[in-house]
Write an enzyme that holds these catalytic residues in place. Sequence first.
Site, short mmCIF file in Angstrom:
data_model
loop_
_atom_site.label_atom_id
_atom_site.label_comp_id
_atom_site.label_asym_id
_atom_site.label_seq_id
_atom_site.Cartn_x
_atom_site.Cartn_y
_atom_site.Cartn_z
N CYS A 2 -6.83 1.16 13.65
CA CYS A 2 -7.31 1.15 14.73
C CYS A 2 -6.36 1.80 16.00
O CYS A 2 -5.15 1.64 15.94
CB CYS A 2 -7.69 -0.36 15.51
SG CYS A 2 -8.93 -1.03 14.52
N ARG A 28 -6.26 6.81 13.12
CA ARG A 28 -5.88 5.20 13.03
C ARG A 28 -7.25 4.67 12.55
O ARG A 28 -7.05 3.49 12.07
CB ARG A 28 -4.88 4.60 13.78
CG ARG A 28 -3.75 5.32 14.40
CD ARG A 28 -3.12 4.40 15.39
NE ARG A 28 -2.65 3.03 15.15
CZ ARG A 28 -1.74 2.75 14.48
NH1 ARG A 28 -0.71 3.90 14.27
NH2 ARG A 28 -1.55 1.51 14.24
N TRP A 71 -11.46 1.00 13.01
CA TRP A 71 -11.54 0.75 11.58
C TRP A 71 -12.07 -0.56 11.42
O TRP A 71 -11.20 -1.61 11.58
CB TRP A 71 -10.19 0.91 11.07
CG TRP A 71 -10.32 1.26 9.50
CD1 TRP A 71 -10.55 2.33 8.68
CD2 TRP A 71 -10.26 0.22 8.42
NE1 TRP A 71 -10.76 2.04 7.49
CE2 TRP A 71 -10.55 0.93 7.08
CE3 TRP A 71 -10.13 -1.14 8.53
CZ2 TRP A 71 -10.54 0.11 5.89
CZ3 TRP A 71 -9.83 -1.88 7.32
CH2 TRP A 71 -10.29 -1.27 6.03
N ASN A 97 -6.25 -4.86 17.59
CA ASN A 97 -5.93 -4.53 16.12
C ASN A 97 -5.41 -5.58 15.59
O ASN A 97 -4.38 -6.33 15.89
CB ASN A 97 -4.83 -3.56 16.28
CG ASN A 97 -4.42 -2.72 15.03
OD1 ASN A 97 -5.12 -2.82 13.99
ND2 ASN A 97 -3.47 -1.71 14.93
N GLY A 98 -5.97 -5.75 14.14
CA GLY A 98 -5.50 -6.99 13.51
C GLY A 98 -6.67 -7.89 12.73
O GLY A 98 -7.72 -7.30 12.96
N GLU A 464 0.67 10.87 -7.97
CA GLU A 464 0.58 11.36 -6.48
C GLU A 464 -0.65 12.48 -6.46
O GLU A 464 -1.31 12.56 -5.62
CB GLU A 464 1.84 11.69 -6.16
CG GLU A 464 1.92 12.38 -4.59
CD GLU A 464 1.25 11.52 -3.58
OE1 GLU A 464 0.75 10.39 -3.55
OE2 GLU A 464 1.19 12.12 -2.52
N LYS A 468 -3.91 12.29 -4.10
CA LYS A 468 -4.43 13.66 -3.17
C LYS A 468 -5.92 14.23 -3.40
O LYS A 468 -6.60 14.26 -2.64
CB LYS A 468 -3.38 14.63 -3.27
CG LYS A 468 -1.85 14.74 -2.72
CD LYS A 468 -1.86 14.25 -1.43
CE LYS A 468 -1.94 12.59 -1.26
NZ LYS A 468 -1.09 11.93 -0.39
N GLU A 471 -8.71 11.33 -2.62
CA GLU A 471 -8.90 11.13 -1.36
C GLU A 471 -9.26 12.20 -0.52
O GLU A 471 -9.90 12.03 0.72
CB GLU A 471 -7.65 10.14 -0.62
CG GLU A 471 -6.51 11.17 -0.42
CD GLU A 471 -5.14 9.97 -0.04
OE1 GLU A 471 -5.44 9.05 0.49
OE2 GLU A 471 -4.19 10.54 -0.24
N HIS A 487 -3.41 6.60 -26.65
CA HIS A 487 -3.49 5.05 -26.75
C HIS A 487 -4.95 4.72 -26.10
O HIS A 487 -4.98 3.51 -25.73
CB HIS A 487 -2.42 4.35 -26.01
CG HIS A 487 -0.93 4.43 -26.93
ND1 HIS A 487 -0.63 4.01 -27.94
CD2 HIS A 487 -0.07 5.22 -26.44
CE1 HIS A 487 0.15 4.56 -28.39
NE2 HIS A 487 0.92 5.33 -27.27
N LYS A 582 -5.02 5.84 8.78
CA LYS A 582 -3.74 5.82 8.57
C LYS A 582 -3.03 4.66 9.17
O LYS A 582 -3.62 3.98 9.97
CB LYS A 582 -3.16 7.06 9.55
CG LYS A 582 -1.76 7.39 9.18
CD LYS A 582 -1.67 8.99 8.84
CE LYS A 582 -0.25 9.40 8.39
NZ LYS A 582 -0.34 9.89 6.99
C1 F6R Z 1 -2.14 8.63 1.05
C2 F6R Z 1 -1.55 7.88 1.87
C3 F6R Z 1 -1.41 6.44 1.67
C4 F6R Z 1 -0.28 5.92 2.16
C5 F6R Z 1 -0.12 4.45 2.29
C6 F6R Z 1 1.23 3.80 2.59
O1 F6R Z 1 -2.36 9.96 1.08
O2 F6R Z 1 -1.19 8.45 2.84
O3 F6R Z 1 -1.55 5.92 0.47
O4 F6R Z 1 0.89 6.56 1.47
O5 F6R Z 1 -1.12 3.76 2.83
O6 F6R Z 1 1.37 3.92 4.04
P1 F6R Z 1 2.95 4.10 4.67
O7 F6R Z 1 3.63 5.14 4.17
O8 F6R Z 1 2.62 4.32 6.22
O9 F6R Z 1 3.48 2.85 4.46
#
Ligand code: F6R
Length: 587
Positions: A2, A28, A71, A97-98, A464, A468, A471, A487, A582
Amino acid sequence: MCGIFGYVGSQSNAANLVLEGLKLLEYRGYDSWGIAVKKGKTIAVDKHVGKIGDASVSLAQSTIGIGHTRWATHGGVTVANAHPHLDCKKTIAVIHNGIIENFSEIKKELIKKGHTFISETDTEVVSHLIEENLKKVGFASAVRDAFNRLHGLNAIVVMYAPSKEIVAAKTGSPLVIGVGENELFVASDAVGIVKHTRNVIFLEDNQMAVLGYKLKLIRLPHGKEIPPKIHRINWEFEQVSKGKYKHFLLKEINEQPVVLKNIALHHNEQARILAKVIGDAFGTFMLGCGTASYAALAGTYIFSHIAKKHVNFSIGSEFNYLEDYLTNRSLVIPISQSGETIDVVEPVERAKEKGATIAAIVNVLGSTLYRQAKYKILLGAGPEKAVVGTKSFTAMVAELLLCAYTFISKQRDGRQLLLETAKDVASILGDISISKIKKVAQTLKNREHIYIIGRGLSYATALEAALKIKETSYIHAEGFAGGELKHGVIALIEKGTPCIVIAPNDETYEDIVSNAQEIKARGGYIIGIGPKNNDVFAEWLPTADTKEATMLSQIVISQLLAYYLALARGIKDPDKPRNLAKSVTVK
Ligand code: F6R
């Protein structure tokens, strides 16, 4: 999660200032949004479902306003559930937020007292609680008393029509106050504020701020006034805008050579500090979530390989079940872009209670993890606005790599590797390499599954790279340790199944190529990423050989592949993947 933005000052276009702030914070949360401004003795509100995009507002001129991008947690994505939320008399507006853990108990109590609720959110209880408290005390005290009743980790910003102040309070989610000339801002991230002022105050947990003609900071729950501590943000507004790029994601991928150079040239002292605390500790745990967890996993291989030192790793949310090992000699290293991820913040708090030392590796100055830590390692990657993490990941791995070389007194070698990798990444971002990656994206764009294999450090790269692709392009991608194929996983391979092979020039090369052969023998379509071509590869995406740092070039190729896959599949806004946000500040 949020986005929160509030303004109080001398400018009379508060609604537009809030709208602009929300646009900067939309990463966010982006399922709905809303703005409220003070209009005489009433409040005018505008709320919408969907992304804020190029929206405009036509609310009354005002010098006070608040706004929110959501969100969803409690209640679906509807206009009624979008923030701000008002009280019965429509004179109090709240953004939040929360998660208010005890909201249903408070709601029942308020309904008994005659309050009418129009949303399904937990947030709405706050406006009605404040309305109730205002029968006894003034605005700021009414907010304070309401906030003190909430359980959970929360941040709220409140406006009251008869007042010239807005009040903000927090126990968990971030709030930053911007101190301008004759104006004050409050936002969930300094990104929203930096256009107006670089002087900020990071509100700490259990603090409340009254923003009006002056700024007053108060310690909760009782209300003792505390002096504000102003920090100066060192980035420019240009860093939070897209510039010449179509998407933040592409911009941030392109920023990686600079990020790597910066770490190589300017993070020597930080690396020394971190190496020393790791050396002194009796047991080290690195924690992270999502992308950051893969950086932590890479860290275990990097430390083992370079420093011959065992460093544990755990996903943040799983650390709850491992922390029995912790003592006051343990070191916990949370790794996080935002520094706010609740699944890392909570175990770190508990580790602190057990006396463990905390050395946080974060990108955001003043964030919760930054404040929790005794040793503060800043990534310096600049603001990351695409929801998908890119440059923060390379910065995390680069930081750990430099630290591991520092640990064995070979910092110069580590620096050199990072500088060579920065050059290689710059060439990967050039036309020749991009056109190859685009071609692979065209080949893969209609596939349902993509598998990615690696061994050792490349196992972290594979995980990783898969995240990528998942998502960003919504293709199911899965990373595996090459040795695990036989396995079980190999059962998934059929004619044409794409398999990306992370193949650096290290001790894993022969074995991972054998795994690739096994997949090819079952019809798999092999794409190799690394410095050496091989007959088994149907496509080869080359990198330089920069020892352990090769993984950074390989990851940049994977990021680009994910981005061009998204475009090839017609995904309009790869900066904001569906269902994500994010900075995950709720559990
Ligand atoms: C994926 C991504 C998320 C963050 C995760 C942790 O591309 O960005 O998986 O890595 O939510 O976020 P931070 O690094 O802010 O703790």
